[in-house]
Design an enzyme around this catalytic site. Structure first.
Site, PDB file in Angstrom:
ATOM      1  N   GLY A 191      15.832 127.608 113.041  1.00 29.57           N
ATOM      2  CA  GLY A 191      15.219 128.236 111.879  1.00 29.57           C
ATOM      3  C   GLY A 191      14.336 129.369 112.350  1.00 29.57           C
ATOM      4  N   ALA A 209      18.552 121.994 115.549  1.00 28.38           N
ATOM      5  CA  ALA A 209      18.188 122.735 114.345  1.00 28.38           C
ATOM      6  C   ALA A 209      17.694 124.119 114.746  1.00 28.38           C
ATOM      7  CB  ALA A 209      17.096 121.986 113.591  1.00 28.38           C
ATOM      8  N   GLY A 257      14.742 127.810 105.111  1.00 26.74           N
ATOM      9  CA  GLY A 257      15.339 126.499 105.372  1.00 26.74           C
ATOM     10  C   GLY A 257      14.574 125.346 104.760  1.00 26.74           C
ATOM     11  N   ALA A 280      15.377 123.711 117.989  1.00 23.38           N
ATOM     12  CA  ALA A 280      14.885 122.392 118.404  1.00 23.38           C
ATOM     13  C   ALA A 280      16.085 121.533 118.760  1.00 23.38           C
ATOM     14  CB  ALA A 280      14.089 121.751 117.271  1.00 23.38           C
ATOM     15  N   GLY A 326      12.308 129.131 115.891  1.00 25.07           N
ATOM     16  CA  GLY A 326      13.411 129.196 116.857  1.00 25.07           C
ATOM     17  C   GLY A 326      14.328 127.999 116.756  1.00 25.07           C
ATOM     18  N   CYS A 378      17.307 119.093 107.074  1.00 24.89           N
ATOM     19  CA  CYS A 378      17.885 120.409 106.818  1.00 24.89           C
ATOM     20  C   CYS A 378      18.475 120.525 105.418  1.00 24.89           C
ATOM     21  CB  CYS A 378      18.940 120.766 107.867  1.00 24.89           C
ATOM     22  SG  CYS A 378      18.288 120.634 109.552  1.00 24.89           S
TER      23      CYS A 378
END
Lengths: 460, 236, 348
Positions: free
Chosen positions: B150, B148, B83, B164, B162, B180
């Site tokens: 990731g 988000a 990402g 957010a 993980g 992102c």
């Protein structure tokens, strides 16, 4: 020689990019050492080696994107077997990460007498995922103790003692202990009439019961296809179903009991509420969730019907996982609603709808077809009036919900009226259950269906 | 569902946890999880302001120069998840599930479950948000991202990083990056969508319940030696 | 000797220890010990007690409160701070037909009388054929922030002597029954009362003055199938707590309480290992040469064929007991350490 492929990290991930080689041609590698870094559209990870050996070839350049399953590297692990995914990696699907001290093999956790669909469901997935070095095909017979992990050759005193006393060849079982070690529990399981999980996973995906069961009967004489006849080999799934059904018939002392249930009010309830139900919850309302809920209550009342035999032990779970037989294009599969005893009718309806849909689109996960403590089959919608199902081992019983039909019945004051009636029956294992219990169980299911007010539970 | 949930340690160190220390602790725990020394572990915390860049992040996605970032009290870190750039900071609920995925890892399913946790938590707060497979992993309110996600895998078998979820994050921080890697999309938070101040303390217990449900976990308290390093890393 | 009647139930000096049970009739470990002493003093006039502050003061921990008033100063003797003399006196009295119970104010002070215990008391019957039925008793063990002058577990030192039976009960009813057995036994005994348990645990204890627990009999305090924890003293309670948590994780732990550490009940221990095949020896005496080292050795030697994993030990290091609370907590095995050890053992 072992071929390392771009791994499958999830069903929808179809390709990966090699970001960086962590080992070069000629480098030595230990089991589970990272070989290269990859990036997919979902996650990044480093890919560990399934074997120890020397890297002989890098087949793809850094920065290249390849489909899952593409061979990207070759490692000489001293086995000398041919190229492709059937290299000398652990032949047991149970320990794909056998060399590591990683989590106990997930598939090994499946008890051997799992629903046949567990094994039935695996072959199609494995066919689509050549990436994982987990193919069940065994390499040519080699050393007596094949390397199933770094600690598979550690035999503790009790393991040796039990193997000696019970005449067990330790080369035939794989260990569920750390690093592939054979534990006391593995030996006990292997010699108690229940094969340990790993050994069933090595063979073709048939339950342990299958080969033994088949051996009991003399094979009928061969009759190949003649003129005006077509022959087609049985699919894996078909074979698995056949084996499971045969084993069940041979191993269980199958008896059968039936009750007739007045479901007039349920039919009316469904007519009145089915549209609202569909609108609220997005799934069709059928009778199956209601019958399931009624059955779960009866299983709580009569826990023996929820139990299974393990050797000489009767194992009674304190939870209910309901297997729901689903017929689909490849045959029959039994997905499991886990923890059904914690769900209300709506929850059950959703769970069944979800599992059935994914069953039909071949999207079930292996753990979704394992662990049933009781099974329900529902041939009613196809038109049957009465059925005698075959028990889904290792369950103690299987309940059949057949077709609802309006019939003239005797009601109060000896009058005759037309009511919606249904036959609900159960095939049950007389080794575990006796007739009185089976009958009382069904009577309870009947009582629940005839007296419960489902309207509230449906929330409509 | 007695018996079918796996035990997991839940770590909830209070305060703002230094990113480097948290990242280090997460990797250490992941290695121990890989070796099966510890059960699945989930860390729930907040960070002081930090921009983290994943593998696909390019320099031009950091719109402020490092001096500006530092002047505002933030930091920049390049890390090992995939990402692009994202921001972590006070008011944002950060969850690092360190879970063993078993022998058939399904990373996509793991991401879907993380999305589900965010969706259900927002639903409980009264906000409907959704995943957008047409755009990117994560959870969205319209064109704006509220959560988000990731993830990286350790040896393909244990999850790292993980999700957010913006609760009352100061969204002005996101002006410093092309969040992102998507220049045509914005960011939002629960506070902005609900028009009131929604803090992490309000959302965390809800998210923790949904985490247990989505991942089939049963919480159990972590031993002191596990929670101590993180508890001691609070900077505020 | 005048025999004064005392009212049970009255508090303060002069009250029989049974009167100090809780309202529902449960006795703390301390009261159970006091009841044993009182009942045996009443039962047999040859039983005498001596120690520092046991008479007028009622004992440093108040175990012997009321004894002087009840039994008089010829049978309940306050001594100077002179451990060697206390033991020597006890040996001499025993030779003359008395059955002395010598108290040490803290087990740490026993080593001031080390020679008298190991060279004399432990060997005298071997040398001369004269029985020396002496009971040495002391509060022992740590975990109470008493630091390294007041927290020792001395049993390994005295087990080495070879002529003394050593008991370390974990529960009030075991304490009462074992102490009575020790007093009635003609061999020298060392009865160690874990001070952390004195007031912290209570249970229903028999009021039958003839209820004895046999010496050298271990007890399974919690049955289980997967792992055996062999332990004694205060560690038994930590093991039981860990076992509850581990049960929740699907690991079934059997806890074997040795009760007597020397001579040990090997049979009960080995039977448990035969069942579970995995052994964790948990002990508060130091790791090197502590009681558990011997237990582990016996298991390895005599239950070898039943083992599915190496015998593991969990004990504090050979180190003075720390004073600072976090240091003492780190020094002693805690419930979390026990759980982690069982996890490692189960996963082997």
């Amino acid at each position: 020689m072992t071929s390392i492929q771009m791994p499958q990290l999830g069903e929808t991930i179809v390709e990966g990019t090699i970001l960086k080689w962590l080992k070069n041609e000629g480098d030595a590698v230990k089991a589970d050492e990272p070989l290269f870094e990859i990036s997919t559209d979902k996650v990044d990870t480093e890919v560990p080696s399934p074997v120890a050996g020397t890297v002989t070839k890098l087949l793809v350049a850094e920065g290249t994107t390849v489909p899952v399953g593409t061979a990207v590297m070759e490692i000489d692990d001293g086995s000398g077997a041919g190229s492709g995914g059937d290299g000398a990696t652990a032949p047991i699907a149970a320990s794909p990460e056998a060399p590591a001290q990683a989590a106990a093999p997930a598939q090994a956790a499946a008890p051997a007498p799992a629903a046949p669909a567990a094994h039935a469901a695996q072959p199609p997935q494995q066919a689509d995922q050549p990436a994982a070095p987990q193919t069940p095909a065994r390499a040519a017979p080699q050393t007596p103790m094949p390397d199933r992990g770094p600690r598979s050759n550690i035999l503790s005193p009790i393991v040796r003692k039990l193997a000696r006393e019970r005449g067990l060849d330790l080369a035939t079982i794989a260990g569920s202990g750390e690093g592939g070690r054979i534990t006391k529990a593995d030996v006990l399981a292997a010699t108690a009439g229940t094969a340990p999980a790993a050994s069933t996973a090595t063979a073709t995906p048939l339950p342990a019961a299958g080969p033994e069961g088949a051996a009991l009967m003399a094979a009928p004489p061969s009759m190949p296809a003649g003129q005006d006849e077509d022959a087609q080999p049985m699919s894996h799934i078909r074979k698995a179903i056949a084996s499971h059904m045969l084993a069940s018939t041979q191993q269980t002392a199958r008896a059968w009991t039936m009750v007739e249930v007045n479901v007039d009010h349920l039919v009316r309830l469904r007519e009145d509420t089915k549209e609202k139900f569909q609108a609220n919850y997005g799934v069709k309302l059928t009778y199956l969730p209601m019958v399931t809920r009624a059955t779960v209550d009866a299983l709580h009342e009569f826990p023996l019907v929820n139990s299974r035999l393990d050797g000489d032990d009767i194992v009674t779970p304190r939870f209910v996982n309901m297997g729901i037989a689903v017929s689909y294009d490849a045959g029959l599969i039994v997905p499991v609603v886990k923890g059904v005893d914690g769900m209300n009718t709506v929850g059950i309806a959703r769970a069944i709808a979800d599992l059935a849909a994914r069953a039909r689109s071949h999207q079930l996960q292996p753990d979704e077809v394992q662990g049933a403590t009781f099974t329900i089959t529902n041939p009613g919608p196809y038109g049957s009036l009465l059925s005698v199902p075959i028990i889904n081992q290792p369950n103690a019983g299987i309940l059949s919900l057949d077709g609802i039909q309006k019939r003239p019945v005797v009601v109060e004051d000896d009058a005759i009226a037309v009511r919606s009636m249904v036959y609900i029956s159960m095939s049950w294992d007389h080794r575990l259950i006796d007739g009185e219990l089976a009958t009382r169980f069904l009577a309870r299911v009947k009582h629940n269906l005839e007296t419960w007010d489902f309207a509230e539970d449906l929330g409509v | 569902m007695i018996g079918s949930r796996s035990p997991a340690w839940l770590l909830t160190p209070p305060g703002l946890i230094d990113y480097d220390i948290a990242n280090e602790a997460m990797h250490t725990l992941a290695r121990r999880r890989l070796a099966d020394e510890i059960p699945d572990t989930v860390i729930v915390l907040q960070h002081p302001p930090v921009f983290t860049a994943g593998r696909r992040a390019t320099e031009d996605e950091l719109l402020w120069d490092e001096a500006t970032v530092t002047a505002r009290g933030g930091a920049v870190r390049r890390i090992d998840r995939g990402g692009s750039f994202t921001f972590h900071g006070p008011g944002q609920l950060v969850v690092y599930p360190i879970l063993g995925l078993g022998s058939r890892p399904d990373a996509a399913a793991h991401l879907r479950r993380l999305e589900e946790v965010a969706i259900r938590s927002c639903a409980d707060m009264g906000v409907t948000v959704a995943r957008r497979a047409d755009v990117q992993t994560g959870v969205w309110s319209g064109e704006d991202k509220i959560c988000a996600i990731g993830v990286r895998l350790l040896r393909t078998r244990v999850t790292l990083h993980g999700m957010a979820l913006n609760c009352n994050t100061d969204l002005a921080w996101f002006d410093g990056i092309v969040a992102c890697g998507l220049p045509d999309h914005g960011v939002t938070s629960l506070s902005r969508l609900l028009g009131r101040d929604v803090g992490v303390e309000e959302v965390a217990p809800i998210a923790i319940d949904h985490l247990a449900d989505a991942f089939d976990l049963r919480w159990s308290p972590a031993p002191e030696e596990i929670s101590r390093p993180l508890a001691g890393a609070a900077v505020a | 000797m005048a025999s004064t009647t005392v009212e049970s139930g009255a508090a303060g000096h002069g009250a029989e220890p049974r009167g100090k049970r809780s309202e529902d009739g449960q006795a703390t470990y301390l009261i159970a010990v006091a009841e044993a002493l009182w009942e045996e003093m009443e039962r047999d006039d040859r039983v005498i007690m001596l120690g520092e502050d046991i008479g007028v003061y009622g004992g440093a921990f108040k175990v012997t409160e009321g004894f002087l008033e009840r039994f008089g100063s010829e049978r309940v003797m306050d001594t100077p701070i002179a451990e060697e003399t206390i033991v020597g006196f006890a040996v001499g009295a025993a030779m003359e037909g008395w059955r002395p119970i010598a108290e040490f104010q803290y087990s740490d002070f026993m080593t001031s009388g080390f020679d008298e215990i190991t060279t004399v008391l432990s060997r005298y019957h071997y040398r001369s054929g004269v029985k020396t039925p002496v009971v040495l008793r002391a509060p022992s063990g740590g975990g109470v922030r008493a630091s390294n002058f007041h927290s020792i577990n001395p049993e390994p030192w005295f087990a080495y002597a070879g002529g003394i039976k050593i008991m370390c009960p974990a529960f009030p009813s075991d304490a009462k029954g074992l102490l009575k057995s020790a007093i009635r036994d003609d061999n020298p005994s060392l009865f160690l009362e874990h001070k952390a348990l004195y007031r912290r645990i209570k249970e229903h204890v028999s009021e039958d003055a003839e209820a004895l627990i046999p010496i050298s009999s271990a007890a399974v305090k919690r049955p289980g199938d997967d792992v055996t924890i062999v332990t004694y003293g205060a560690m038994v309670h930590k093991a039981l707590e860990a076992a509850d948590t581990l049960e929740g994780r699907g690991v079934s732990v059997e806890v074997v309480d040795l009760r007597t550490v020397y001579p040990m009940d090997e049979e009960t221990v080995l039977r448990s290992i035969e069942k579970t095949s995995r052994a964790l020896v948990l002990y508060e005496s130091f790791h090197f040469l502590g009681i558990g080292a011997e237990v582990a050795s016996v298991i390895a030697e005599k239950a070898f064929e039943h083992l599915d994993a190496p015998v593991m030990r969990l004990a504090p290091p050979n180190h003075p007991v720390p004073f600072s609370p976090p240091l003492e907590d780190a020094f002693l095995p805690q419930v979390a350490d026990i759980e982690a050890a069982v996890d490692r053992l189960s996963a082997w």
